[in-house]
Design a protein around this motif. Structure first.
Motif, PDB file in Angstrom:
ATOM      1  N   UNK A 104      -2.810   2.605 -10.884  1.00 25.23           N
ATOM      2  CA  UNK A 104      -2.734   1.434 -10.004  1.00 25.23           C
ATOM      3  C   UNK A 104      -2.422   1.825  -8.558  1.00 25.23           C
ATOM      4  N   UNK A 105      -1.434   2.680  -8.387  1.00 29.29           N
ATOM      5  CA  UNK A 105      -0.905   2.937  -7.050  1.00 29.29           C
ATOM      6  C   UNK A 105      -1.681   4.017  -6.315  1.00 29.29           C
ATOM      7  N   UNK A 106      -2.075   5.075  -7.018  1.00 25.72           N
ATOM      8  CA  UNK A 106      -2.686   6.220  -6.323  1.00 25.72           C
ATOM      9  C   UNK A 106      -4.181   6.343  -6.581  1.00 25.72           C
ATOM     10  N   UNK A 107      -4.576   6.421  -7.863  1.00 28.39           N
ATOM     11  CA  UNK A 107      -5.974   6.722  -8.172  1.00 28.39           C
ATOM     12  C   UNK A 107      -6.920   5.657  -7.633  1.00 28.39           C
ATOM     13  N   UNK A 108      -6.593   4.389  -7.862  1.00 28.14           N
ATOM     14  CA  UNK A 108      -7.511   3.323  -7.453  1.00 28.14           C
ATOM     15  C   UNK A 108      -7.799   3.372  -5.960  1.00 28.14           C
ATOM     16  N   UNK A 231      13.456  -3.977  -8.262  1.00 33.31           N
ATOM     17  CA  UNK A 231      14.886  -4.296  -8.288  1.00 33.31           C
ATOM     18  C   UNK A 231      15.602  -3.614  -7.125  1.00 33.31           C
ATOM     19  N   UNK A 232      15.236  -2.374  -6.846  1.00 26.41           N
ATOM     20  CA  UNK A 232      15.840  -1.668  -5.708  1.00 26.41           C
ATOM     21  C   UNK A 232      15.506  -2.406  -4.406  1.00 26.41           C
ATOM     22  N   UNK A 233      14.254  -2.838  -4.254  1.00 28.79           N
ATOM     23  CA  UNK A 233      13.851  -3.550  -3.042  1.00 28.79           C
ATOM     24  C   UNK A 233      14.599  -4.872  -2.893  1.00 28.79           C
ATOM     25  N   UNK A 234      15.103  -5.410  -4.021  1.00 27.12           N
ATOM     26  CA  UNK A 234      15.917  -6.622  -3.959  1.00 27.12           C
ATOM     27  C   UNK A 234      17.343  -6.373  -3.529  1.00 27.12           C
ATOM     28  N   UNK A 235      17.694  -5.109  -3.278  1.00 31.07           N
ATOM     29  CA  UNK A 235      19.025  -4.789  -2.775  1.00 31.07           C
ATOM     30  C   UNK A 235      20.100  -4.681  -3.826  1.00 31.07           C
ATOM     31  N   UNK A 246       7.447   5.115  -3.800  1.00 29.49           N
ATOM     32  CA  UNK A 246       8.479   4.859  -2.794  1.00 29.49           C
ATOM     33  C   UNK A 246       7.955   5.080  -1.381  1.00 29.49           C
ATOM     34  N   UNK A 247       6.896   5.876  -1.244  1.00 27.74           N
ATOM     35  CA  UNK A 247       6.430   6.315   0.081  1.00 27.74           C
ATOM     36  C   UNK A 247       6.150   5.171   1.046  1.00 27.74           C
ATOM     37  N   UNK A 248       5.448   4.086   0.647  1.00 28.83           N
ATOM     38  CA  UNK A 248       5.192   3.016   1.622  1.00 28.83           C
ATOM     39  C   UNK A 248       6.474   2.376   2.148  1.00 28.83           C
ATOM     40  N   UNK A 249       7.443   2.137   1.261  1.00 31.37           N
ATOM     41  CA  UNK A 249       8.700   1.535   1.690  1.00 31.37           C
ATOM     42  C   UNK A 249       9.497   2.440   2.602  1.00 31.37           C
ATOM     43  N   UNK A 250       9.495   3.745   2.313  1.00 31.01           N
ATOM     44  CA  UNK A 250      10.207   4.703   3.166  1.00 31.01           C
ATOM     45  C   UNK A 250       9.532   4.764   4.532  1.00 31.01           C
ATOM     46  N   UNK A 252       7.840   2.446   6.065  1.00 30.35           N
ATOM     47  CA  UNK A 252       8.019   1.204   6.830  1.00 30.35           C
ATOM     48  C   UNK A 252       9.466   0.942   7.210  1.00 30.35           C
ATOM     49  N   UNK A 253      10.393   1.674   6.618  1.00 35.27           N
ATOM     50  CA  UNK A 253      11.801   1.440   6.865  1.00 35.27           C
ATOM     51  C   UNK A 253      12.437   0.457   5.914  1.00 35.27           C
ATOM     52  N   UNK A 254      11.644  -0.093   4.967  1.00 30.82           N
ATOM     53  CA  UNK A 254      12.203  -1.023   3.984  1.00 30.82           C
ATOM     54  C   UNK A 254      13.097  -0.297   2.985  1.00 30.82           C
ATOM     55  N   UNK A 255      12.887   1.008   2.827  1.00 34.29           N
ATOM     56  CA  UNK A 255      13.701   1.830   1.947  1.00 34.29           C
ATOM     57  C   UNK A 255      14.208   3.039   2.712  1.00 34.29           C
ATOM     58  N   UNK A 256      15.362   3.525   2.299  1.00 34.41           N
ATOM     59  CA  UNK A 256      15.929   4.745   2.853  1.00 34.41           C
ATOM     60  C   UNK A 256      15.966   5.786   1.749  1.00 34.41           C
ATOM     61  N   UNK A 257      15.414   6.958   2.017  1.00 31.76           N
ATOM     62  CA  UNK A 257      15.495   8.031   1.026  1.00 31.76           C
ATOM     63  C   UNK A 257      16.819   8.767   1.201  1.00 31.76           C
ATOM     64  N   UNK A 258      17.541   8.927   0.103  1.00 34.01           N
ATOM     65  CA  UNK A 258      18.838   9.608   0.121  1.00 34.01           C
ATOM     66  C   UNK A 258      18.689  11.030  -0.404  1.00 34.01           C
ATOM     67  N   UNK A 259      19.503  11.918   0.117  1.00 39.07           N
ATOM     68  CA  UNK A 259      19.564  13.309  -0.366  1.00 39.07           C
ATOM     69  C   UNK A 259      18.179  13.971  -0.372  1.00 39.07           C
ATOM     70  N   UNK A 260      17.466  13.801   0.736  1.00 37.93           N
ATOM     71  CA  UNK A 260      16.123  14.375   0.833  1.00 37.93           C
ATOM     72  C   UNK A 260      16.144  15.901   0.825  1.00 37.93           C
ATOM     73  N   UNK A 261      17.289  16.502   1.138  1.00 33.97           N
ATOM     74  CA  UNK A 261      17.383  17.961   1.133  1.00 33.97           C
ATOM     75  C   UNK A 261      17.756  18.509  -0.246  1.00 33.97           C
TER      76      UNK A 261
END
Length: 296
Positions: A104-108, A231-235, A246-250, A252-261
């Motif tokens: 749904x998300x990638x291949x299509x 559910x995460x996007x609902x806060x 997660x990539x689109x939300x990160x 756009x700033x709608x999501x914050x990625x934690x511990x990226x290192x």
């Protein structure tokens, strides 16, 4: 020679363990499939199948005939593939299977440009999280997500890209509950995660030579990546989801990625996405063209 179609139908009946299942693959009714097998039995003068209301089984001569019929079907596939090498461009129907979310998300999203480039190719996709038998179900190609080295043997697998799990939360959740700056602090947060099977509540993490395991818990455990993301996007909490959803939300700033290192390990270790297909001496142009497209 005039019974070659009946031989193909008989092989499909055995491969799919029934008239109805074979008919679905061949575009025939179950009664038409049964008549084909009956004509083959009448011509050969032997019973090929033991039929009951619940099952089919091969007779002794049926097993021998099936082996030869299966070879005919495989030879026909090789001939078709070999002939396809000499076509000026990819043509025909391409049957693909892929996991639900990844499809749904990638291949299509990769297929529009492919179909524009190769208008003589038609694509049929079955999105399913079950492990589809490519040969038995007549699939040309599978997209599979797996830990390297765990794919079933006997297939050709071409790596497409890596897939990692990432830890994300909304800015609103972090403002209200604080942003953890050490992995151990995740234990005090509401975590949205799988929590089933191998992917339980232990989160392994690595950074350089440092490794640790954090126990996580939260209000929701669900084996759907899209449900966790929603559910995460609902806060509600901090979620562990595949990077590609997660990539689109990160971005756009709608999501914050934690511990990226940090890199997740153990049950959440990085996986590879593969294009998998049955071994063949002559890979059809339509299959090769799509694999090359996905790689690029």
């Amino acid at each position: 020679m005039k019974l070659l179609p009946e031989m193909v139908v008989f092989a499909k009946v055995v491969d799919h363990s029934g008239f109805a299942a074979a008919g679905r693959q061949l575009g025939m009714t179950a009664s038409a499939v049964s008549r084909c097998v009956g004509r083959l039995e009448a011509h050969l003068g032997v019973r090929l199948l033991n039929r009951t209301t619940r099952s089919l089984s091969l007779t002794e001569p049926g097993a021998e005939v099936y082996a030869d019929c299966a070879r005919i079907v495989n030879a026909a596939r090789d001939i078709e593939a070999q002939a396809g090498r000499y076509a000026s461009h990819p043509t025909g129907t391409l049957r693909i299977t892929a996991p639900m979310v990844y499809g749904d998300i990638w291949l299509a999203r990769q297929l529009s440009s492919f179909l524009i480039q190769w208008p003589d190719v038609k694509i049929e996709i079955e999105l399913s999280d079950r492990l589809v038998d490519l040969v038995e179900e007549g699939m040309d190609l599978a997209i599979r997500v797996a830990v390297p080295g765990t794919l079933a043997p006997g297939m050709v697998a071409r790596p497409l890209c890596a897939m990692a799990y990432v830890i994300v939360a909304t800015p609103a959740y972090l403002r209200q509950h604080g942003t953890p700056d050490r992995p151990q602090q995740l234990a005090a947060h509401r975590c949205i995660h799988l929590g089933f099977g191998a992917l339980r509540s232990q989160l392994g993490m690595r950074r350089g030579g440092e490794e640790l395991v954090v126990e996580i818990d939260g209000p929701l455990k669900v084996n759907s990546s899209m449900a966790r993301l929603a559910v995460v996007e609902g806060g509600v909490g901090i979620g562990i989801v595949p990077d590609f959803i997660a990539a689109p939300g990160v971005a756009s700033g709608a999501l914050v990625r934690l511990f990226a290192d940090w890199t997740l390990t153990g049950a959440y270790a990085e996986r590879m996405v593969y294009a998998v297909y049955p071994p063949t001496r002559h890979l059809p142009k339509k299959v090769r063209a799509l694999i090359d497209h996905l790689v690029s």
